[in-house]
Motif scaffolding. Sequence first.
Motif, PDB file in Angstrom:
ATOM      1  N   ILE A  74      -6.701  56.834  13.307  1.00 34.87           N
ATOM      2  CA  ILE A  74      -7.358  55.751  14.038  1.00 34.87           C
ATOM      3  C   ILE A  74      -6.313  54.763  14.554  1.00 34.87           C
ATOM      4  N   HIS A  75      -5.328  54.473  13.742  1.00 30.88           N
ATOM      5  CA  HIS A  75      -4.238  53.580  14.135  1.00 30.88           C
ATOM      6  C   HIS A  75      -3.481  54.149  15.340  1.00 30.88           C
ATOM      7  N   ALA A  76      -3.224  55.445  15.323  1.00 27.57           N
ATOM      8  CA  ALA A  76      -2.522  56.091  16.443  1.00 27.57           C
ATOM      9  C   ALA A  76      -3.342  55.997  17.724  1.00 27.57           C
ATOM     10  N   GLN A  77      -4.633  56.252  17.616  1.00 34.42           N
ATOM     11  CA  GLN A  77      -5.509  56.161  18.785  1.00 34.42           C
ATOM     12  C   GLN A  77      -5.545  54.736  19.327  1.00 34.42           C
ATOM     13  N   ASP A  78      -5.583  53.782  18.425  1.00 34.85           N
ATOM     14  CA  ASP A  78      -5.586  52.377  18.817  1.00 34.85           C
ATOM     15  C   ASP A  78      -4.300  52.028  19.569  1.00 34.85           C
ATOM     16  N   HIS A  79      -3.175  52.470  19.032  1.00 34.98           N
ATOM     17  CA  HIS A  79      -1.893  52.234  19.700  1.00 34.98           C
ATOM     18  C   HIS A  79      -1.874  52.849  21.093  1.00 34.98           C
ATOM     19  N   LEU A  80      -2.350  54.074  21.200  1.00 37.86           N
ATOM     20  CA  LEU A  80      -2.328  54.771  22.489  1.00 37.86           C
ATOM     21  C   LEU A  80      -3.208  54.063  23.513  1.00 37.86           C
ATOM     22  N   MET A  81      -4.414  53.722  23.144  1.00 38.08           N
ATOM     23  CA  MET A  81      -5.322  53.071  24.084  1.00 38.08           C
ATOM     24  C   MET A  81      -4.792  51.696  24.505  1.00 38.08           C
ATOM     25  N   ASN A  82      -4.243  50.945  23.549  1.00 42.18           N
ATOM     26  CA  ASN A  82      -3.678  49.640  23.894  1.00 42.18           C
ATOM     27  C   ASN A  82      -2.471  49.783  24.812  1.00 42.18           C
ATOM     28  N   ALA A  83      -1.633  50.760  24.551  1.00 43.36           N
ATOM     29  CA  ALA A  83      -0.454  50.979  25.392  1.00 43.36           C
ATOM     30  C   ALA A  83      -0.869  51.350  26.815  1.00 43.36           C
ATOM     31  N   MET A  84      -1.918  52.144  26.941  1.00 40.59           N
ATOM     32  CA  MET A  84      -2.401  52.519  28.270  1.00 40.59           C
ATOM     33  C   MET A  84      -2.925  51.294  29.020  1.00 40.59           C
ATOM     34  N   THR A  85      -3.662  50.458  28.323  1.00 40.82           N
ATOM     35  CA  THR A  85      -4.212  49.255  28.943  1.00 40.82           C
ATOM     36  C   THR A  85      -3.098  48.295  29.351  1.00 40.82           C
ATOM     37  N   ILE A  86      -2.140  48.106  28.478  1.00 44.80           N
ATOM     38  CA  ILE A  86      -1.046  47.185  28.776  1.00 44.80           C
ATOM     39  C   ILE A  86      -0.210  47.704  29.939  1.00 44.80           C
ATOM     40  N   LYS A  87      -0.012  49.011  30.023  1.00 46.24           N
ATOM     41  CA  LYS A  87       0.740  49.578  31.151  1.00 46.24           C
ATOM     42  C   LYS A  87       0.005  49.316  32.455  1.00 46.24           C
ATOM     43  N   ASP A  88      -1.305  49.486  32.463  1.00 48.89           N
ATOM     44  CA  ASP A  88      -2.091  49.204  33.666  1.00 48.89           C
ATOM     45  C   ASP A  88      -1.995  47.729  34.049  1.00 48.89           C
ATOM     46  N   MET A  89      -2.079  46.856  33.070  1.00 46.91           N
ATOM     47  CA  MET A  89      -1.967  45.423  33.347  1.00 46.91           C
ATOM     48  C   MET A  89      -0.557  45.069  33.818  1.00 46.91           C
ATOM     49  N   ALA A  90       0.458  45.698  33.238  1.00 50.65           N
ATOM     50  CA  ALA A  90       1.836  45.450  33.668  1.00 50.65           C
ATOM     51  C   ALA A  90       2.014  45.834  35.130  1.00 50.65           C
ATOM     52  N   ASN A  91       1.415  46.944  35.515  1.00 48.32           N
ATOM     53  CA  ASN A  91       1.452  47.353  36.924  1.00 48.32           C
ATOM     54  C   ASN A  91       0.891  46.262  37.819  1.00 48.32           C
ATOM     55  N   GLU A  92      -0.229  45.704  37.414  1.00 46.61           N
ATOM     56  CA  GLU A  92      -0.862  44.637  38.195  1.00 46.61           C
ATOM     57  C   GLU A  92       0.023  43.393  38.255  1.00 46.61           C
ATOM     58  N   PHE A  93       0.621  43.031  37.131  1.00 44.47           N
ATOM     59  CA  PHE A  93       1.500  41.866  37.106  1.00 44.47           C
ATOM     60  C   PHE A  93       2.719  42.073  38.011  1.00 44.47           C
ATOM     61  N   VAL A  94       3.311  43.246  37.943  1.00 45.40           N
ATOM     62  CA  VAL A  94       4.485  43.524  38.779  1.00 45.40           C
ATOM     63  C   VAL A  94       4.097  43.396  40.251  1.00 45.40           C
ATOM     64  N   GLU A  95       2.986  44.010  40.638  1.00 47.66           N
ATOM     65  CA  GLU A  95       2.537  43.913  42.029  1.00 47.66           C
ATOM     66  C   GLU A  95       2.258  42.461  42.408  1.00 47.66           C
ATOM     67  N   LEU A  96       1.689  41.696  41.505  1.00 45.74           N
ATOM     68  CA  LEU A  96       1.391  40.297  41.763  1.00 45.74           C
ATOM     69  C   LEU A  96       2.682  39.504  41.983  1.00 45.74           C
ATOM     70  N   TYR A  97       3.660  39.697  41.109  1.00 48.67           N
ATOM     71  CA  TYR A  97       4.936  38.996  41.277  1.00 48.67           C
ATOM     72  C   TYR A  97       5.639  39.404  42.559  1.00 48.67           C
ATOM     73  N   ILE A  98       5.526  40.666  42.938  1.00 48.04           N
ATOM     74  CA  ILE A  98       6.130  41.107  44.198  1.00 48.04           C
ATOM     75  C   ILE A  98       5.479  40.387  45.369  1.00 48.04           C
ATOM     76  N   SER A  99       4.143  40.309  45.375  1.00 46.08           N
ATOM     77  CA  SER A  99       3.463  39.666  46.498  1.00 46.08           C
ATOM     78  C   SER A  99       3.720  38.164  46.515  1.00 46.08           C
ATOM     79  N   ILE A 100       3.841  37.542  45.377  1.00 45.04           N
ATOM     80  CA  ILE A 100       4.134  36.103  45.315  1.00 45.04           C
ATOM     81  C   ILE A 100       5.524  35.819  45.872  1.00 45.04           C
TER      82      ILE A 100
END
Length: 102
Positions: A74-100
Amino acid sequence: MDVEMTIFTIITHSGDARSSSMEAITHAKEGEFEQAQRCIEEAENKLSMAHKEQTKLIQAEAQGEKHDISLLLIHAQDHLMNAMTIKDMANEFVELYISINA
């Protein structure tokens, strides 16, 4: 199949992916967009590796190899799902900083 080793591999790759994603945000915030993109790519690679390990567990179970559901799994699954979500959010942040900064 060594289930515990597979689980620890998922945790390790997921943690590395999360760290790379957070590093990408930091680089983007500092205007280092090429480095930020490299970090996103590293996160994607690590997530791919973690997902391959997860797939091994799923395929083994689909073929009748049953394992107890452990807190470690369960801990491994939690880590994986959180890492996937954070990677998606990081993508959005990078694009946001680029546009700013454009």
